[in-house]
Design a protein around this motif. Sequence first.
Motif, PDB file in Angstrom:
ATOM      1  N   THR A  40      21.170 -17.091  -5.549  1.00  6.84           N
ATOM      2  CA  THR A  40      21.550 -18.156  -6.482  1.00  6.84           C
ATOM      3  C   THR A  40      21.948 -19.406  -5.720  1.00  6.84           C
ATOM      4  N   LEU A  41      21.588 -20.545  -6.281  1.00  2.00           N
ATOM      5  CA  LEU A  41      22.034 -21.818  -5.720  1.00  2.00           C
ATOM      6  C   LEU A  41      22.230 -22.754  -6.904  1.00  2.00           C
ATOM      7  N   GLY A  42      23.497 -23.069  -7.192  1.00  2.00           N
ATOM      8  CA  GLY A  42      23.765 -23.890  -8.369  1.00  2.00           C
ATOM      9  C   GLY A  42      23.117 -23.257  -9.584  1.00  2.00           C
ATOM     10  N   GLY A  43      22.264 -23.993 -10.265  1.00  2.00           N
ATOM     11  CA  GLY A  43      21.647 -23.469 -11.478  1.00  2.00           C
ATOM     12  C   GLY A  43      20.350 -22.702 -11.247  1.00  2.00           C
ATOM     13  N   ILE A  44      19.984 -22.527  -9.957  1.00  2.15           N
ATOM     14  CA  ILE A  44      18.739 -21.808  -9.652  1.00  2.15           C
ATOM     15  C   ILE A  44      19.061 -20.349  -9.375  1.00  2.15           C
ATOM     16  N   GLN A  45      18.271 -19.467  -9.954  1.00  3.81           N
ATOM     17  CA  GLN A  45      18.448 -18.060  -9.638  1.00  3.81           C
ATOM     18  C   GLN A  45      17.083 -17.403  -9.456  1.00  3.81           C
ATOM     19  N   VAL A  46      16.949 -16.671  -8.367  1.00  3.39           N
ATOM     20  CA  VAL A  46      15.717 -15.921  -8.131  1.00  3.39           C
ATOM     21  C   VAL A  46      16.130 -14.477  -7.909  1.00  3.39           C
ATOM     22  N   ALA A  91      33.346 -18.598  -7.978  1.00  2.00           N
ATOM     23  CA  ALA A  91      32.232 -19.527  -7.824  1.00  2.00           C
ATOM     24  C   ALA A  91      31.008 -18.857  -7.202  1.00  2.00           C
ATOM     25  N   THR A  92      31.233 -17.843  -6.352  1.00  2.00           N
ATOM     26  CA  THR A  92      30.080 -17.246  -5.665  1.00  2.00           C
ATOM     27  C   THR A  92      29.620 -15.937  -6.307  1.00  2.00           C
ATOM     28  N   THR A  93      30.567 -15.132  -6.784  1.00  2.00           N
ATOM     29  CA  THR A  93      30.231 -13.771  -7.208  1.00  2.00           C
ATOM     30  C   THR A  93      29.977 -13.654  -8.707  1.00  2.00           C
ATOM     31  N   CYS A  94      30.742 -14.401  -9.486  1.00  2.00           N
ATOM     32  CA  CYS A  94      30.720 -14.148 -10.921  1.00  2.00           C
ATOM     33  C   CYS A  94      29.502 -14.748 -11.613  1.00  2.00           C
ATOM     34  N   SER A  95      28.623 -15.408 -10.859  1.00  2.00           N
ATOM     35  CA  SER A  95      27.391 -15.885 -11.476  1.00  2.00           C
ATOM     36  C   SER A  95      26.182 -15.181 -10.878  1.00  2.00           C
ATOM     37  N   ARG A  96      26.412 -14.103 -10.147  1.00  2.00           N
ATOM     38  CA  ARG A  96      25.295 -13.409  -9.503  1.00  2.00           C
ATOM     39  C   ARG A  96      24.484 -12.619 -10.532  1.00  2.00           C
ATOM     40  N   CYS A  97      25.175 -11.975 -11.443  1.00  2.00           N
ATOM     41  CA  CYS A  97      24.450 -11.155 -12.420  1.00  2.00           C
ATOM     42  C   CYS A  97      24.250 -11.894 -13.739  1.00  2.00           C
ATOM     43  N   HIS A  98      25.271 -12.621 -14.171  1.00  2.00           N
ATOM     44  CA  HIS A  98      25.167 -13.333 -15.448  1.00  2.00           C
ATOM     45  C   HIS A  98      25.751 -14.723 -15.277  1.00  2.00           C
ATOM     46  N   ASN A  99      25.556 -15.589 -16.274  1.00  2.00           N
ATOM     47  CA  ASN A  99      26.173 -16.910 -16.223  1.00  2.00           C
ATOM     48  C   ASN A  99      27.670 -16.723 -16.025  1.00  2.00           C
ATOM     49  N   ALA A 100      28.260 -17.538 -15.159  1.00  2.00           N
ATOM     50  CA  ALA A 100      29.697 -17.422 -14.938  1.00  2.00           C
ATOM     51  C   ALA A 100      30.414 -17.644 -16.261  1.00  2.00           C
ATOM     52  N   ALA A 107      33.410   9.275 -13.798  1.00  2.00           N
ATOM     53  CA  ALA A 107      32.867  10.535 -14.297  1.00  2.00           C
ATOM     54  C   ALA A 107      32.398  10.350 -15.719  1.00  2.00           C
ATOM     55  N   GLY A 108      31.238  10.926 -16.024  1.00  2.00           N
ATOM     56  CA  GLY A 108      30.737  10.856 -17.387  1.00  2.00           C
ATOM     57  C   GLY A 108      29.278  10.468 -17.402  1.00  2.00           C
ATOM     58  N   LYS A 109      28.895   9.784 -18.472  1.00  2.00           N
ATOM     59  CA  LYS A 109      27.528   9.295 -18.567  1.00  2.00           C
ATOM     60  C   LYS A 109      27.533   7.833 -18.143  1.00  2.00           C
ATOM     61  N   PHE A 110      26.771   7.532 -17.103  1.00  2.00           N
ATOM     62  CA  PHE A 110      26.777   6.155 -16.594  1.00  2.00           C
ATOM     63  C   PHE A 110      25.364   5.602 -16.511  1.00  2.00           C
ATOM     64  N   LEU A 111      25.261   4.279 -16.499  1.00  2.00           N
ATOM     65  CA  LEU A 111      23.974   3.634 -16.274  1.00  2.00           C
ATOM     66  C   LEU A 111      23.552   3.945 -14.848  1.00  2.00           C
ATOM     67  N   SER A 112      22.279   4.203 -14.657  1.00  2.00           N
ATOM     68  CA  SER A 112      21.827   4.589 -13.323  1.00  2.00           C
ATOM     69  C   SER A 112      22.148   3.503 -12.304  1.00  2.00           C
ATOM     70  N   PRO A 113      22.802   3.876 -11.205  1.00  2.00           N
ATOM     71  CA  PRO A 113      23.113   2.885 -10.171  1.00  2.00           C
ATOM     72  C   PRO A 113      21.886   2.466  -9.360  1.00  2.00           C
ATOM     73  N   VAL A 114      20.729   3.046  -9.655  1.00  2.00           N
ATOM     74  CA  VAL A 114      19.521   2.683  -8.903  1.00  2.00           C
ATOM     75  C   VAL A 114      19.056   1.285  -9.328  1.00  2.00           C
ATOM     76  N   GLY A 115      18.946   0.384  -8.352  1.00  2.00           N
ATOM     77  CA  GLY A 115      18.443  -0.956  -8.636  1.00  2.00           C
ATOM     78  C   GLY A 115      19.451  -1.806  -9.398  1.00  2.00           C
ATOM     79  N   GLN A 116      18.990  -2.937  -9.916  1.00  2.00           N
ATOM     80  CA  GLN A 116      19.915  -3.856 -10.592  1.00  2.00           C
ATOM     81  C   GLN A 116      19.612  -4.041 -12.076  1.00  2.00           C
ATOM     82  N   PHE A 117      18.367  -3.855 -12.512  1.00  2.00           N
ATOM     83  CA  PHE A 117      18.081  -4.212 -13.903  1.00  2.00           C
ATOM     84  C   PHE A 117      18.882  -3.368 -14.875  1.00  2.00           C
ATOM     85  N   ARG A 118      18.817  -2.053 -14.674  1.00  2.00           N
ATOM     86  CA  ARG A 118      19.437  -1.161 -15.657  1.00  2.00           C
ATOM     87  C   ARG A 118      20.946  -1.357 -15.727  1.00  2.00           C
TER      88      ARG A 118
END
Lengths: 203, 456
Positions: free
Chosen positions: B347-353, A47-56, B164-175
Amino acid sequence: MKKNTRNTIRFLFTVNAILLGLSMSATVSATHFPEPGDPIAGAKLWATTCSRCHNARDPADLRDDQWISTAFHMRVRAGLTGQQTRDVLTFMQNSNVPISVEPLVFKGNTQPGSEASNLSGSEVYAQTCIACHGSNGKGSVPGAPNFTDPQGVLSQSDELLFSRVKNGFKSPGSAMAMPPKGGNNKLNDADIRAVIEYMKKSY
Amino acid sequence: MKIMNHNFRRRLLVLAIMTSLPFSAAADDKYDLLQKQVELLQQQLQELQNSLQAYQDEMKVKEVQVEESVTQLKQDVAEAEEWKHSDTLVHLAGYADVGYTSSSGSDGSFSVGRFAPIFHYQYRDIVMLESELEIIVGENGETDVVLEYLTIDYFLNDYVALIAGKFLSPVGQFRQNIHPSWINKLASAPPGFGHDGAAPTSDVGLQARGGFHLGSVFTNYAAYISNGPELNSTADGDEFELEGIVAEGLSNDADGEKVIGGRLGFIPIPSLELGFSVAMGKATVTAVEVGHGEEEVYAEKFITDLQGLVGIRSPGAGDPGDGDPGFDLHDEQARNYDVLGMDFVWTLGGIQVRGEYVKSKVGAATSGLTASSGASWESWYTQASYLLPQTKFEPSVRYTDFNSPHSSQDQRQWAMGVNYLISNSVIAKLTYEFNEGQAGSTADINRWLVQLAYGF
């Protein structure tokens, strides 16, 4: 003679039933790895973690074995500990049983006394249901109903609520399902009745 | 007396015989009847015995049959359980998207964005192979396949996974976490976080990842050592200028200087994550693009030897090895390379910032052919989305400010849109971008984007 034959048949059918029961319960339990985690902690994490990056993702999205790979994939992505991974995995695997199919229970499996609730309704709620329905009953994940609404879901009959909590429920078009027993397979019928009574009283 | 007695007896006997005659006839009848009945009974008994025998024989056959089906059932159950008892799992995930883009001042076009299958092979809870391909159809109909990442993950213990290998950059969150189209709430990447922007995209090396409790704060980490990026320079006559950072996971470390970096994420309350990222090391110019006046000519690079002599030729400048010297990039100076990032999500319910800041800085080089001053790329965005209660509509808005050393690439962007969640991972998006950049540059053109994304 005849009685003997009948007994033999009865015995063989019982063996059959046990085998069937075994195979059914086996489809509910996981692979031999990893060892099972705590589904209650798993529901909270979900409920808390699995919706942080994408829709749960709905537990029903994937099969038990598919959830294993995905859980380990997410362990790496989200920096979960091994224990958290096992907890979430067990919760997902408990919660993806098809909704409104009464699981086949072999009566012989019922341990004496297991039908009596060892927990109060508020304990069941605080352990299992709070993760998604929140301490105020208003719902803490998208899709969970507001229990405090006087015309809301709790105004339905006890029997309907019982079957929806026990077998899981997904309303038409809903993005997220109510998992059977909230994903906690340890709850028995008496626990479910207790928590429904508690919810009706409290919200 | 005696005689009379005798006579009397005689008479009595005669009388008795005479009277019993009809009776004896009746007894005969009864006897016959009884005998018949007994025979009938015997016959019935025989029949019963026969049918019982037949029944028993049949039951024996049935018992054997039941035994056989129980054995069969046992075998079936065992076979059905096979998947649960193998030590290896194979799993296919990934995503795909298709779309339509219409930029102001030009005709719109349909596009197949990408098909990005992810392959997972897992050996127990010990080792996992993750690999994502990105298959893209280009403007001219050609198909490009890119290995987005390929890692072998070893789960050392509950707190450390070695990658080990080719990975997405761990810098930040978007990538690493937001770029898949079923996850990104808008139909485009924020400027600076795509390719060749401010944020590194991927890298080749070794990484440790995991999480642990720091008191009541859950903490996750990623630390890595990698080949790091290479640099591009532009030549305009004798003048060289840094063009861009190629941080796309190169499996060759031209300068032999490794980059180290990582990210620490803190989750003080379950609804909030704060992340801090750094990377540092060296990077060297390995390719030069030739500028012709205002217009930048597409140039093709080729490698003329394995020591890092990399040349460039303009189209029509002759084939490699036919005497065109290219640029001798043997003695380029390794420059400082530093990345700093910060991100948050709430995140709070359906809100995400969520929001993110990243800055990549390349130092100056005083020696070498392409010696020039340093440069930095910087971008930040903030994004908010709200899944309207009891509906499947999710409006979202994002503001990005991207600053590069080249004013033609600088961009400020408002992107807003509405998503329709067909399911939690099948999403239809309608996005409009208000772009503000150097007048006349592509960075200044507004766009409509329609996208259908499916994560599976």
